[in-house]
Design an enzyme around this catalytic site. Sequence first.
Site, mmCIF file in Angstrom:
data_model
loop_
_atom_site.group_PDB
_atom_site.id
_atom_site.type_symbol
_atom_site.label_atom_id
_atom_site.label_comp_id
_atom_site.label_asym_id
_atom_site.label_seq_id
_atom_site.Cartn_x
_atom_site.Cartn_y
_atom_site.Cartn_z
ATOM 1 N N HIS A 1 1.310 -1.228 -0.177
ATOM 2 C CA HIS A 1 -0.384 -0.039 -0.224
ATOM 3 C C HIS A 1 0.660 1.276 0.228
ATOM 4 C CE1 HIS A 1 -3.788 -2.167 0.641
ATOM 5 N NE2 HIS A 1 -3.228 -2.814 1.153
ATOM 6 N N ASN B 1 -10.885 -2.939 1.820
ATOM 7 C CA ASN B 1 -9.913 -2.983 0.923
ATOM 8 C C ASN B 1 -11.672 -2.988 -0.956
ATOM 9 O OD1 ASN B 1 -7.335 -3.935 0.778
ATOM 10 N ND2 ASN B 1 -7.512 -5.906 1.315
#
Length: 321
Positions: free
Chosen positions: A79, A152
């Site tokens: 990320h 997510n």
Amino acid sequence: MNKNDSLQENRQNDKQKDLLIHKSDGTNKVLTTNQGVAVNDDNNTLKAGERGPSLLEDFIFREKMTHFDHERIPERVVHARGTGAHGYFEVTNAIPELTKAGFLQQNGQRTPVFARFSTVVGSRGSTDLARDARGFSVKFYTQEGIYDLVSNNIPVFFIQDANKFPDLVHSIKPEPHNEIPQASAAHDTFWDFISLMPESMHMIMWAMSDRAIPRSYRMMEGFGVHTFRLINAKNESHFVKFHWKPKLGVHGVLWDEAQKISGKNPDFHRQDLYEAIESGHFPEWELGVQVVAEADEHKFDFDLLDATKLIPEELVPVQIV
């Protein structure tokens, strides 16, 4: 001259003396350490003799070097590539029957938030349009403290046990001998891992769909993935799944389009979000929950705590909060 005048004069003399022997900026402000100690020289280290080695007892040197070493934070392992926006969360359907959390008690109640969207595999300099899962995390600045809802854009995950997480991340990263491919898990190491993990098949089906190449962060769903527990004021417990549903709907791009966009504008998603906000077209999502009473935990043919499974919405509808 009284005693106070004398003290004041001494202070003025000391200040003038400081300006002469310490570094100043021309506005009578003296350079200090982080602890407020005046600095007369930050260009030369305290040494053992004229030509001796530098001494670690020079705390000004140690502080300066420590600051320098910490100026740049290493990028995240996963990320790393992301962008975000500030906004607010407004309750439209309060749920005091489900939770005692203060920010969910009354309709119309607003809570400041910060949302961050990201790809998973690529480095900070990679493209926004890689085929990948997307992070969708929201930080709520509530009156009771900060509440982080990490999400997510895909409702399930690759693995059931966190012990496999380092192995998963190692498998999706670029191959160690040549650092290829960037921002993509399309290599043998990843597929070897997947072949040994039957539980990953559900996530792979999502990752190979258009959900993995969204048109915009503004057109992307978010899912808490895990099953959470909410407790109300009566200490009654319910299992919940969190859903973020975009008001613009869910849209993706074709793989051929994604490759062309990546070549022309690797910042496509962050630019889209920034320009939408600048022009007043503020992105908006509805937060919803799927609720399962504690007594119904075992009524399904799968484990509610299994992150590789989802609760079908036709079985448990999403209740908008």
